[in-house]
Design a protein around this motif. Sequence first.
Motif, PDB file in Angstrom:
ATOM      1  N   TRP A  36       0.847  -1.196   0.000  1.00  0.00           N
ATOM      2  CA  TRP A  36       0.000   0.000   0.000  1.00  0.00           C
ATOM      3  C   TRP A  36       0.877   1.238   0.000  1.00  0.00           C
ATOM      4  N   HIS A  81      -9.662   1.646  -2.007  1.00  0.00           N
ATOM      5  CA  HIS A  81      -8.723   2.326  -1.126  1.00  0.00           C
ATOM      6  C   HIS A  81      -8.895   1.873   0.324  1.00  0.00           C
ATOM      7  N   ARG A  82      -7.984   2.331   1.157  1.00  0.00           N
ATOM      8  CA  ARG A  82      -8.122   2.133   2.592  1.00  0.00           C
ATOM      9  C   ARG A  82      -7.689   3.401   3.304  1.00  0.00           C
ATOM     10  N   THR A  89      -6.370   0.558  10.629  1.00  0.00           N
ATOM     11  CA  THR A  89      -6.490   0.436   9.183  1.00  0.00           C
ATOM     12  C   THR A  89      -7.923   0.078   8.844  1.00  0.00           C
ATOM     13  N   MET A  90      -8.543   0.874   7.974  1.00  0.00           N
ATOM     14  CA  MET A  90      -9.949   0.672   7.601  1.00  0.00           C
ATOM     15  C   MET A  90     -10.063   0.441   6.099  1.00  0.00           C
ATOM     16  N   ASN A  91     -10.689  -0.639   5.706  1.00  0.00           N
ATOM     17  CA  ASN A  91     -10.975  -0.888   4.296  1.00  0.00           C
ATOM     18  C   ASN A  91     -12.231  -0.108   3.914  1.00  0.00           C
ATOM     19  N   VAL A  92     -12.158   0.645   2.828  1.00  0.00           N
ATOM     20  CA  VAL A  92     -13.305   1.418   2.367  1.00  0.00           C
ATOM     21  C   VAL A  92     -14.289   0.463   1.696  1.00  0.00           C
ATOM     22  N   LYS A  93     -15.524   0.428   2.183  1.00  0.00           N
ATOM     23  CA  LYS A  93     -16.563  -0.450   1.645  1.00  0.00           C
ATOM     24  C   LYS A  93     -17.480   0.267   0.660  1.00  0.00           C
ATOM     25  N   CYS A 108     -16.618   2.175   6.242  1.00  0.00           N
ATOM     26  CA  CYS A 108     -15.359   1.438   6.291  1.00  0.00           C
ATOM     27  C   CYS A 108     -15.449   0.326   7.327  1.00  0.00           C
ATOM     28  N   SER A 110     -12.770  -2.106   9.910  1.00  0.00           N
ATOM     29  CA  SER A 110     -11.424  -2.426  10.405  1.00  0.00           C
ATOM     30  C   SER A 110     -11.495  -3.787  11.091  1.00  0.00           C
TER      31      SER A 110
END
Length: 115
Positions: A36, A81-82, A89-93, A108, A110
């Motif tokens: 990343w 993205h995250r 750390t958050m994954n964008v949903k 998001c 985590s």
Amino acid sequence: MSLRAGRLRHRITIQKQNLVSNGRGGFKPADGRDPWRSIALSVPAKVLALRGDEAVKHLVERAVQLWRVTIRPRPDVTPTHRLVWKGITMNVKSVTLSIAGDELVMTCASGENGR
């Protein structure tokens, strides 16, 4: 209602996957580098924890936290993205522009990857 600067009390980092050409018209993660890379540092945001949950991934049960993150509109943020906020750390949903067009609201998650 416009997005006032006082509501954006947090600072987040926006990251995207560090991909390189695979030589066959597609992309793959870059070898030997961080998978990343940061594309925006210290972005003003409003971060709100929504709810916690549990998920099973690769036969391991993990605690998952859902978040709502609001920033000023940007054309370059997608669900690929995250975000990083205070070491989380958050994954964008999902990414949605407000009706007024003055806010970019992201949902998001985590904890999905053990972080």
